[in-house]
Design an enzyme around this catalytic site. Structure first.
Site, PDB file in Angstrom:
ATOM      1  CD  GLU A 235      -3.083  -0.997   2.252  1.00 46.28           C
ATOM      2  OE1 GLU A 235      -3.119   0.241   2.860  1.00 46.28           O
ATOM      3  OE2 GLU A 235      -3.759  -2.003   2.501  1.00 46.28           O
ATOM      4  CG  ASP A 236      -0.609   4.497   0.800  1.00 44.00           C
ATOM      5  OD1 ASP A 236      -1.654   3.910   0.011  1.00 44.00           O
ATOM      6  OD2 ASP A 236      -1.246   4.675   1.837  1.00 44.00           O
TER       7      ASP A 236
ATOM      8  CB  CYS B 237      -6.837   2.345  -1.637  1.00 42.20           C
ATOM      9  SG  CYS B 237      -7.766   3.065  -0.053  1.00 42.20           S
TER      10      CYS B 237
ATOM     11  CG  ASP C 275      -2.492   0.891  -2.464  1.00 46.06           C
ATOM     12  OD1 ASP C 275      -1.480   1.522  -2.471  1.00 46.06           O
ATOM     13  OD2 ASP C 275      -3.563   0.698  -1.854  1.00 46.06           O
TER      14      ASP C 275
END
Length: 628
Positions: free
Chosen positions: A37-38, A76, A237
């Site tokens: 993530e990120d 997201c 993502d």
């Protein structure tokens, strides 16, 4: 005996070509997605010398690094919607952060196709789609989901999500730093302060932790004897959780790492640009992932998917452009779209009166955000650093080759006029072809779909219900900020379509007090419009740019529409944002907004999260919006 022998020999001869065909289902590749993530491509294999990512670097040495991979959206929920559907979220009406729209009856998610073909599909564990029920396409979606649970010999498609790099982990304290903050690479738009260096170093620490987690997943696959049968994707993502990255349409928000490893057994599924230890410059968008999965499984991608496969027998030629979107981000309203080719990035801002860095509660919890904004308020930033806190231009154009941080807007340069026009036209054609629903305010989107008793997607495909060309033209005119457009904007206020009227009012609002003064009577009539979005826009225009009596009438409209238990979340969020835009005078009406952030029985819980946050801004932060 000779006839029998002949038959036996014939059968033996035929068996050679028949065996591989009969075994084809068992020979299909497993597919493993490892997601972080990120993150941007801040990895050693992408040339980042500050990063410590040995496991991913080793994977890249065996596979191919995709240099130009893009998330469809820089946050997201819409990004994951693009991944699972293979479609641009605005076509589905699913572009707003944590909106929840029904899946059209004719649209299926990629796990549905894979399961039908015999795959075991599991997700561990994040869904966060903007499509209601999309998570049900998995056989299992939980923190216990695992490919080990498949039937013997059954091919699998498994996703494992890694949260240690999430935005929230950058600001987790206490934290013992591994990376030296003094060596942290600070981009030119961030101020060089101890807080900023701490956040960047901690982000890189989290990348290293994530890399170790990826290493364990890869070792687990190896120990299970599945590495030679499994195609591996590693990707992020959306951009990093640092401010100006996640949520924005520069490369810092959209460019993500993508590493693909194809074992020798399945190398026939690789295109020419795939080379072990190599780099592909192909433009890849998240909408391409679902059709690529289907292609790898031998399934022809369905025509409703916007993306094109980049691996497998149905791989398509490289696209000339990548497209991205920004709409509502949590409680903040916005609307921007972008396109890039191999060198240039073009961004079109349809609400240019809003600053890039609107106050967003979640983002302001990061120390970098707070210190950056405080320095802006104190006038202690240079022009590049201060730019983020100012209103946007209608158009942006960047040379990605010579301006890696996108800080030099070339949209006004005569030398790049032909490039600007080409990308402007490419984006417009894309918006029309995909019937982008983002040009309807969110409340209007749901109002029209409900009235038609259709999903937003189905409503948007009907030209009589969504005349996209006319509405897009109104949005372009309104956001151009050209003063000579005033007569056409006044004409738009009398259009039969409420979205055209909305953009007519927004055009006046964006042009400020002179335009509002010239069209005061038009705006007063718009306060009585049958569409809430038009009334709200007119109220904001009069409330910000007219005299006392008009401001009082404007606030009355907004106060009537702001209570979520009465009007629902989409109207309420729009009205509350407008009240905040009126500034401190709106605080005088707080007693009339008691309970405005309450529940509504007809909407899902996560759609109801944002009105309370806006109420908190009105009650506690309106006079001093930045936390100290």
């Amino acid at each position: 005996m000779k006839p029998l022998l002949a038959v036996a020999l014939a059968l033996a001869t035929l068996s050679a070509p028949l065996c591989p065909a009969a075994a084809a289902p068992a020979a299909r590749p497993n597919i493993l997605w490892l997601v972080a993530e990120d993150i941007n491509p801040h990895l050693g294999c992408y040339g980042d010398t500050y990063a410590r990512t040995p496991h991913l670097d080793k994977l890249a040495a065996r596979g191919t690094v995709y240099w130009n991979a893009w998330s469809t959206a820089p946050v997201c929920a819409p990004a994951r919607t693009a991944l699972i559907a293979g479609m641009y979220p605005p076509t589905l009406g699913a572009e707003h952060m944590r909106s929840l729209v029904p899946v059209p009856p004719a649209i299926r998610m990629y796990p549905d196709y894979l399961r039908e073909a015999g795959y075991y599909c599991c997700n561990n564990a994040k869904t966060d789609y903007n499509l209601q029920g999309a998570e049900k396409s998995w056989q299992e979606s939980s923190n216990k989901a695992h490919y080990h649970k498949r039937a013997p010999g059954q091919p699998f498609m498994a996703v494992f999500n890694h949260e240690i790099t999430h935005e929230s982990r950058i600001r987790t304290r206490p934290h013992v730093l591994i990376h030296d903050p003094a060596r942290a690479p600070i981009p030119p738009y961030h101020p060089d302060t101890p807080e900023v260096r701490q956040d960047w170093a901690q982000y890189y620490d989290n990348l290293t932790t994530m890399d170790a987690q990826i290493g364990k997943r890869l070792a687990e696959l190896e120990e299970a004897g599945l590495a030679g049968d499994t195609i591996i994707f590693f990707y992020g993502d959306n951009g990093s959780g640092m401010p100006r990255h996640k949520r924005w349409l520069w490369q810092s928000g959209l460019r993500v790492p993508l590493i693909v490893y194809i074992p020798p057994k399945f190398r026939h599924l690789a295109p020419p640009d795939y080379q072990p230890g190599g780099r592909s410059d192909r433009l890849v968008n998240f909408v391409d992932f679902a059709p690529t999965l289907l292609s790898l499984a031998g399934i022809r991608p369905p025509p409703h998917m916007h993306g094109k496969a980049f691996l497998g027998p149905y791989a398509a030629p490289p696209p000339p452009y990548l497209f991205g979107l920004r709409s509502r981000m949590d409680e903040n309203l916005d609307l921007s779209r972008c396109v890039r080719d191999s060198r240039f990035l073009y961004i079109r801002n349809y609400l240019p009166h809003l600053p890039y860095g609107q106050f967003l509660d979640y983002m302001f919890q990061t120390p970098t955000t707070r210190v950056w904004f405080n320095l802006f308020q104190q006038g202690r930033l240079n022009d590049v650093q201060a730019h983020f806190w100012k209103p946007k231009p209608p158009e942006e154009l960047y040379d990605l080759e010579n301006d890696p941080h996108q800080i030099h807007n070339l949209a006004g340069s005569a030398a790049y006029a032909s490039t600007l026009q080409r990308l402007r036209q490419a984006l417009r054609q894309h918006l029309l072809a995909t019937r982008d629903l983002g040009f309807l305010p969110e409340s209007e989107l749901h109002r029209r779909a409900l009235a038609a008793r259709r999903t937003p997607y189905e409503m948007g495909q009907d030209e009589s219900l969504y005349p996209v060309g006319k509405i897009l033209a109104a949005a372009e005119l309104a956001s151009s900020l050209r003063p000579e457009a005033l007569p056409a904007l006044r004409q738009a206020l009398r259009d039969q379509d409420s979205a055209v009227r909305y953009w007519g009012v927004m055009g006046l609002l964006m042009r400020g007090a002179p335009a509002v003064a010239k069209t005061r009577e038009d705006l007063l009539r718009a306060l009585q419009d049958e569409a809430p979005c038009v009334r709200i826009a007119a109220a904001e225009a009069l409330g910000r740019h007219s005299h006392a009596a008009d401001r009082q009438a404007a606030r009355a409209v907004l106060l009537d529409l702001a209570p979520q238990p009465k009007t629902g979340p989409y109207v309420a969020v729009h009205a509350l944002n407008a009240l905040i835009a009126l500034g401190p005078p709106a605080a005088a009406d707080l007693d009339r907004l008691s309970g405005a952030g309450g529940k509504h029985p007809d909407y899902p819980a996560r759609a109801l999260e944002y009105a309370p946050r806006l109420m908190e801004v009105l009650t506690n932060r309106l006079a001093a919006p930045a936390p100290q």
